[in-house]
Design an enzyme around this catalytic site. Structure first.
Site, PDB file in Angstrom:
ATOM      1  N   LYS A  21      19.335   2.156  -8.391  1.00  0.00           N
ATOM      2  CA  LYS A  21      19.603   3.064  -7.308  1.00  0.00           C
ATOM      3  C   LYS A  21      20.642   4.128  -7.874  1.00  0.00           C
ATOM      4  CE  LYS A  21      18.825   0.178  -3.105  1.00  0.00           C
ATOM      5  NZ  LYS A  21      19.528  -0.393  -2.027  1.00  0.00           N
TER       6      LYS A  21
ATOM      7  N   PHE B 156      21.633   3.128  10.299  1.00  0.00           N
ATOM      8  CA  PHE B 156      22.008   3.571   8.857  1.00  0.00           C
ATOM      9  C   PHE B 156      20.811   4.272   8.067  1.00  0.00           C
ATOM     10  CE2 PHE B 156      20.410  -0.957   8.549  1.00  0.00           C
ATOM     11  CZ  PHE B 156      19.323  -0.760   7.560  1.00  0.00           C
TER      12      PHE B 156
ATOM     13  N   ARG C 245      15.565 -11.398  -6.938  1.00  0.00           N
ATOM     14  CA  ARG C 245      16.253 -11.471  -5.656  1.00  0.00           C
ATOM     15  C   ARG C 245      17.748 -12.270  -5.709  1.00  0.00           C
ATOM     16  NH1 ARG C 245      15.841  -8.087  -1.122  1.00  0.00           N
ATOM     17  NH2 ARG C 245      16.559  -9.417   0.268  1.00  0.00           N
TER      18      ARG C 245
ATOM     19  N   THR D  68      22.397  -8.726   0.359  1.00  0.00           N
ATOM     20  CA  THR D  68      22.454  -7.186   0.475  1.00  0.00           C
ATOM     21  C   THR D  68      23.726  -6.607   0.556  1.00  0.00           C
ATOM     22  OG1 THR D  68      20.112  -7.525   1.715  1.00  0.00           O
ATOM     23  CG2 THR D  68      21.542  -5.632   2.011  1.00  0.00           C
TER      24      THR D  68
ATOM     25  N   ARG E 295      24.903  -7.270  -7.128  1.00  0.00           N
ATOM     26  CA  ARG E 295      25.259  -6.507  -5.760  1.00  0.00           C
ATOM     27  C   ARG E 295      26.729  -6.857  -5.613  1.00  0.00           C
ATOM     28  NH1 ARG E 295      19.945  -6.952  -1.945  1.00  0.00           N
ATOM     29  NH2 ARG E 295      19.185  -4.892  -2.226  1.00  0.00           N
TER      30      ARG E 295
ATOM     31  N   HIS F 157      17.536  -2.154  -5.716  1.00  0.00           N
ATOM     32  CA  HIS F 157      16.508  -2.608  -4.602  1.00  0.00           C
ATOM     33  C   HIS F 157      15.748  -3.712  -5.582  1.00  0.00           C
ATOM     34  CE1 HIS F 157      13.525  -2.993  -2.000  1.00  0.00           C
ATOM     35  NE2 HIS F 157      12.451  -3.187  -2.877  1.00  0.00           N
TER      36      HIS F 157
HETATM   37  O1  CDP Z   1      17.715  -4.392   0.088  1.00  0.00           O
HETATM   38  P1  CDP Z   1      17.659  -5.548   0.942  1.00  0.00           P
HETATM   39  O2  CDP Z   1      16.034  -6.205   0.972  1.00  0.00           O
HETATM   40  O3  CDP Z   1      18.445  -6.820   0.449  1.00  0.00           O
HETATM   41  O4  CDP Z   1      18.025  -5.372   2.320  1.00  0.00           O
HETATM   42  P2  CDP Z   1      17.419  -4.638   3.704  1.00  0.00           P
HETATM   43  O5  CDP Z   1      17.988  -5.309   4.945  1.00  0.00           O
HETATM   44  O6  CDP Z   1      15.920  -4.689   3.597  1.00  0.00           O
HETATM   45  O7  CDP Z   1      17.854  -3.230   3.757  1.00  0.00           O
HETATM   46  C1  CDP Z   1      17.594  -2.425   2.697  1.00  0.00           C
HETATM   47  C2  CDP Z   1      18.663  -1.559   2.150  1.00  0.00           C
HETATM   48  O8  CDP Z   1      19.235  -0.679   3.251  1.00  0.00           O
HETATM   49  C3  CDP Z   1      19.839  -2.184   1.501  1.00  0.00           C
HETATM   50  O9  CDP Z   1      19.677  -2.809   0.314  1.00  0.00           O
HETATM   51  C4  CDP Z   1      21.045  -1.553   1.685  1.00  0.00           C
HETATM   52  O10 CDP Z   1      21.124  -0.448   0.741  1.00  0.00           O
HETATM   53  C5  CDP Z   1      20.611  -0.619   3.018  1.00  0.00           C
HETATM   54  N1  CDP Z   1      21.471  -1.090   4.213  1.00  0.00           N
HETATM   55  C6  CDP Z   1      22.620  -0.312   4.619  1.00  0.00           C
HETATM   56  O11 CDP Z   1      22.709   0.776   4.095  1.00  0.00           O
HETATM   57  N2  CDP Z   1      23.272  -0.703   5.780  1.00  0.00           N
HETATM   58  C7  CDP Z   1      22.913  -1.857   6.421  1.00  0.00           C
HETATM   59  N3  CDP Z   1      23.578  -2.104   7.626  1.00  0.00           N
HETATM   60  C8  CDP Z   1      21.757  -2.586   5.922  1.00  0.00           C
HETATM   61  C9  CDP Z   1      21.299  -2.207   4.880  1.00  0.00           C
HETATM   62 MG    MG Z   2      14.582  -5.502   2.253  1.00  0.00          MG
END
Ligand code: CDP
Ligand code: MG
Length: 246
Positions: A14, A64, A102, A108, A122, A147
């Site tokens: 990213k 968000f 992962r 996350t 991360r 990601h």
């Molecule tokens: O990327 P991942 O699958 O682990 O998490 P997700 O819940 O699918 O969320 C996608 C992306 O959204 C995350 O990797 C974060 O960069 C962003 N995100 C965010 O900015 N604020 C949140 N409260 C949750 C997710």
């Molecule tokens: Mg996701």
């Protein structure tokens, strides 16, 4: 893993990782030596709003979402340098690809990543408050460097979203492909079977496409519901095209 179908997964490096010169670090964490996984596809992408919105479509209603789109497009980290708006998109292939990556990516939320899994990628990220116009904090944006597809079915959707079959060596194709026998045009978020002034021809007879994309286009042409959206089919064909260079 099905012997006929290699396991693949999508990684995006990213904009925050690019800005902080962490690309080499991420690539070495994910290297074949550490993971047993191999590159199947790799490209530098100027992410369009359409591609960003499709990639994160499951989060469309979250508070968000607008900030997340600005982040993945590159506007947050390079507000005045649009030519630096890039992510690096990579397809990795090999046993347990999704789970292995992962695990190395980690949770996350970078704060949780630091607490629960120090050393994961991360854990080097940040959490930024999202404020509404009045200045009140309404949520958090997680700038977490990469990601990584969460499941095999998400990996399939995401790889087909970011990559055309011909971006991947033919002997590494994990999903069925088909040769298009017709032309498809796109203009103003609509599909056309024939040329319209100002439209973009994104598939011609003889092009190799994901079979599920051609199924989607045939169904959409007939006005039926389809497995993927038109935007999800078209976005990969507009990657790094001048007309989609917002
Ligand atoms: O990327 P991942 O699958 O682990 O998490 P997700 O819940 O699918 O969320 C996608 C992306 O959204 C995350 O990797 C974060 O960069 C962003 N995100 C965010 O900015 N604020 C949140 N409260 C949750 C997710
Ligand atoms: Mg996701």
């Amino acid at each position: 893993m099905d012997k006929q179908r290699p396991e693949q997964t999508l990684v995006l490096i990213k904009p925050d990782a690019l800005k902080n010169s962490l690309t080499g670090y991420v690539l070495s964490q994910l290297s074949e030596f550490h993971t047993g996984l191999r590159f199947a596809g790799l490209k530098v992408v100027h992410v369009s709003k359409m591609l960003a919105g499709e990639h994160y479509s499951e989060h469309r209603d979250k508070v968000f979402f607008p900030s997340l789109i600005d982040y993945i497009i590159g506007r947050i980290h390079y507000p005045d340098e649009p030519w630096k708006h890039r992510v690096i998109a990579i397809v990795y292939q090999g046993p347990d690809a999704t789970k292995k990556i992962r695990d190395i990516a980690g949770p996350t939320n970078p704060h949780i990543a630091r607490d629960e899994k120090p050393g994961c990628i991360r854990a080097l990220g940040t959490v930024v408050p999202i404020k509404e116009a009045g200045g009140n904090v309404i949520g958090d944006r997680m700038d977490n460097l990469i990601h990584a597809s969460a499941t095999d079915s998400e990996a399939e959707r995401e790889i087909k979203l970011w990559f055309k079959p011909n971006d991947i060596p033919p002997l590494m194709h994990a999903y069925p492909t088909e040769v298009s026998d017709t032309y498809y045009y796109f203009k103003d978020n609509k599909l056309y079977p024939n040329h319209e002034p100002g439209s973009m021809c994104f598939l011609v007879p003889g092009d190799v496409a994901w079979r599920s994309d051609l199924e989607t286009l045939r169904l959409l042409n007939q006005g039926h519901p389809a497995p993927y959206s038109l935007e999800a089919v078209v976005a990969k064909h507009l990657i790094n095209e001048k007309q989609d260079n917002q």
